[in-house]
Every structure is written in structure tokens, then in C-alpha cells.
Design a protein around this motif. Structure first.
Motif, PDB file in Angstrom:
ATOM      1  N   LEU A 165       1.362  -8.608  -7.840  1.00 10.24           N
ATOM      2  CA  LEU A 165       1.860  -8.207  -6.526  1.00 10.24           C
ATOM      3  C   LEU A 165       3.375  -8.334  -6.459  1.00 10.24           C
ATOM      4  CD1 LEU A 165       1.103  -7.331  -3.628  1.00 10.24           C
ATOM      5  CD2 LEU A 165       0.882  -9.746  -3.053  1.00 10.24           C
ATOM      6  N   LEU A 166       3.913  -9.416  -7.026  1.00 13.88           N
ATOM      7  CA  LEU A 166       5.359  -9.616  -7.033  1.00 13.88           C
ATOM      8  C   LEU A 166       6.056  -8.600  -7.934  1.00 13.88           C
ATOM      9  CD1 LEU A 166       5.261 -13.500  -7.235  1.00 13.88           C
ATOM     10  CD2 LEU A 166       6.115 -12.183  -5.289  1.00 13.88           C
ATOM     11  N   VAL A 194       0.959  -1.877   3.556  1.00 13.29           N
ATOM     12  CA  VAL A 194       0.047  -1.159   2.663  1.00 13.29           C
ATOM     13  C   VAL A 194       0.754  -0.799   1.372  1.00 13.29           C
ATOM     14  CG1 VAL A 194      -1.096   1.091   2.364  1.00 13.29           C
ATOM     15  CG2 VAL A 194      -1.555  -0.279   4.399  1.00 13.29           C
ATOM     16  N   ARG A 195       2.020  -0.379   1.474  1.00 14.37           N
ATOM     17  CA  ARG A 195       2.786   0.004   0.287  1.00 14.37           C
ATOM     18  C   ARG A 195       3.037  -1.186  -0.655  1.00 14.37           C
ATOM     19  NH1 ARG A 195       1.315   4.249  -0.184  1.00 14.37           N
ATOM     20  NH2 ARG A 195       2.163   6.189   0.636  1.00 14.37           N
ATOM     21  N   MET A 196       3.023  -2.393  -0.130  1.00 12.17           N
ATOM     22  CA  MET A 196       3.161  -3.570  -0.990  1.00 12.17           C
ATOM     23  C   MET A 196       1.970  -3.698  -1.937  1.00 12.17           C
ATOM     24  SD  MET A 196       4.631  -6.570   1.466  1.00 12.17           S
ATOM     25  CE  MET A 196       6.175  -6.421   2.350  1.00 12.17           C
ATOM     26  N   GLY A 197       0.803  -3.306  -1.434  1.00 18.21           N
ATOM     27  CA  GLY A 197      -0.405  -3.429  -2.242  1.00 18.21           C
ATOM     28  C   GLY A 197      -0.774  -2.173  -3.001  1.00 18.21           C
ATOM     29  N   GLY A 255       2.507   1.456  13.350  1.00 17.13           N
ATOM     30  CA  GLY A 255       2.148   2.187  12.144  1.00 17.13           C
ATOM     31  C   GLY A 255       3.164   2.066  11.028  1.00 17.13           C
ATOM     32  N   PHE A 256       4.450   2.000  11.374  1.00 12.55           N
ATOM     33  CA  PHE A 256       5.481   1.866  10.347  1.00 12.55           C
ATOM     34  C   PHE A 256       5.349   0.524   9.623  1.00 12.55           C
ATOM     35  CE2 PHE A 256       8.373   4.779  13.059  1.00 12.55           C
ATOM     36  CZ  PHE A 256       7.830   5.904  12.458  1.00 12.55           C
ATOM     37  N   THR A 257       5.139  -0.545  10.391  1.00 11.32           N
ATOM     38  CA  THR A 257       4.970  -1.875   9.790  1.00 11.32           C
ATOM     39  C   THR A 257       3.720  -1.916   8.933  1.00 11.32           C
ATOM     40  OG1 THR A 257       6.070  -2.897  11.688  1.00 11.32           O
ATOM     41  CG2 THR A 257       4.755  -4.337  10.282  1.00 11.32           C
ATOM     42  N   PHE A 277       0.849 -11.608   3.734  1.00 12.64           N
ATOM     43  CA  PHE A 277       0.300 -10.475   2.999  1.00 12.64           C
ATOM     44  C   PHE A 277      -0.191 -10.912   1.630  1.00 12.64           C
ATOM     45  CE2 PHE A 277       0.620  -6.747   0.254  1.00 12.64           C
ATOM     46  CZ  PHE A 277      -0.142  -5.841   0.974  1.00 12.64           C
ATOM     47  N   ALA A 278       0.606 -11.722   0.927  1.00 13.58           N
ATOM     48  CA  ALA A 278       0.202 -12.199  -0.402  1.00 13.58           C
ATOM     49  C   ALA A 278      -1.080 -13.003  -0.324  1.00 13.58           C
ATOM     50  CB  ALA A 278       1.326 -13.034  -1.010  1.00 13.58           C
TER      51      ALA A 278
END
Length: 226
Positions: free
Chosen positions: A165-166, A67-70, A60-62, A178-179
Motif C-alpha cells: 500500500l505504501l 479509492v485511488r490509494m487502494g 465524492g472527491f475525498t 485507510f491503511a
């Protein structure tokens, strides 16, 4: 109807929570591991996420970090059998809004969901920015323009999505996988080659400010540095 993403590998608990939340008026999608949960998240907009911590394939942490990246703002609640203070602290460090230790009552979960959604609705006016400052460059995502000293470079849709995204993760690494999934929809070999071409194009545009660098991070992906 608010939408919730529930990622829980225990089939009995997962079904119980999903049925309860559905009964209470929340459209709830359920995944049984972290990889499946990320796929759900990339395919649909959610008002809140509930992640179990200990899960197969991706914990869940990963999952929360990806999710926070997006999406930096979607609320996240962790469900866990762990009660150690270190685990709770780690949960909040990766962006949790709340942390519930098993066993818990459905009523408690519902009250916490309602409280978090009220807070997020009050801040709904603070919408996602459409302009990002990258050193001396201004990136207008809405109009797909990269502006420097009054001159502008028009970007393609893919270039804009990748740069957004970057920019959202400025000075932080963004994984290749992820990207690819966020911008291209999957991380196939051909899409990966295509992304490399777009990264090269973005580097060319960003050279207008020598202080801005788009670098490869070995074993991780890319990082936009200012």
C-alpha cells in the motif's frame, strides 16, 4: 457480469440508476454516503465506480482519493449537479474517468459506462505489478521478499500488504484509517497499536537504503519517501 459500485445520497435517483443498470446486466451495489461507499469498496472488487460529488460524511472527491490509494486503475465516473469548470477539473485531478452533470439521461450514462469498460478491458493485460522498486530495494510482493544487494528479508503477510500500500503511493501520504481498513479490516484501537508495531519493523528493514524513509505525517498518517 460487470460489477458497479454506485454511491449516491439521493434515494430516488440512486434507486432509479441501480434498477436501470441491473436491468442492463450490471451487478450494481449502492451506498448512500461516502463512508458506506468506501466500506463497500474495501469488501469487494468492482469493475467501475459511480460517485455523486455532494454527499454527507464524505464527499465524492475525498472518496475517490481514498479509492485511488487502494486501486489506481478502477474507472470512476462522477455524478454532480455542479457544472463549474473548476469542479470538473478537480474531478479529473483526483482520478475521474468521466464526469456527468445532472440531470442526465440513463441512456447517456449507459453509453459512457460501456465506453469506459471497453477501454479498461483493452488495457486488462497491463496487470498490477508484483515487484516494486523502492530506492535500492526491490520488493517482491508475490513472494513477500524485500531484496537488497542479493540478500532478502522475508516479510509476513501483514508486512507485505502494508508495504504494498505504501509502495503504491510512493512519496504520497497514506492515512492511518485507510491503511488500517485496507490491511486489518477496521481501524480499532488494538489494530492501530498492531500497525504501529509493523511500521517499526518495516522501518528497520528499509534502513538498508538510507535514502528510503517511512515517516509519520502529522494529522494524516504515513509516507514512504525515496
Amino acid at each position: 457480469m460487470p460489477t458497479i459500485l454506485l454511491v449516491e445520497d439521493d434515494p430516488n435517483l440512486g434507486q432509479l440508476v441501480q434498477e436501470y443498470l441491473t436491468m442492463k446486466g450490471y451487478a450494481t451495489d449502492r451506498a448512500t454516503d461516502g463512508n458506506q461507499g468506501l466500506q463497500h469498496f474495501m469488501n469487494k472488487a468492482y469493475d467501475l465506480c459511480i460517485f455523486d460529488v455532494m454527499m454527507p460524511k464524505k464527499d465524492g472527491f475525498t472518496l475517490a482519493k481514498e479509492v485511488r490509494m487502494g486501486d489506481r486503475d478502477v474507472p470512476i465516473i462522477f455524478l454532480t449537479a455542479k457544472s463549474m469548470q473548476e469542479d470538473t477539473i478537480q474531478g479529473f485531478k483526483v482520478g475521474a474517468d468521466d464526469y456527468i452533470t445532472k440531470p442526465f439521461s440513463m441512456e447517456e450514462l449507459l453509453l459512457r459506462i460501456q465506453a469506459i469498460l471497453r477501454r479498461s478491458q483493452r488495457s486488462a493485460d497491463a496487470t498490477e505489478p508484483t515487484t516494486y522498486q523502492i530506492g535500492n530495494l526491490a520488493f517482491d510482493y508475490q513472494h513477500q521478499l524485500l531484496i537488497h544487494n542479493g540478500s532478502s528479508q522475508r516479510l509476513t503477510s501483514k508486512e507485505s500488504e502494508l508495504l504494498k500500500l505504501l509502495a503504491q503511493n510512493l512519496n504520497q501520504p497514506v492515512s492511518r484509517s485507510f491503511a488500517l481498513k485496507m490491511v486489518w479490516g477496521d481501524d480499532s484501537y488494538f489494530n492501530a497499536r498492531s500497525m504501529d508495531v509493523y511500521v517499526t519493523k518495516l522501518r528497520k528493514y528499509l534502513k538498508e537504503d538510507p535514502a528510503v524513509q517511512l515517516v509519520n505525517v502529522h494529522g494524516e498518517g504515513f509516507k514512504l519517501i525515496v
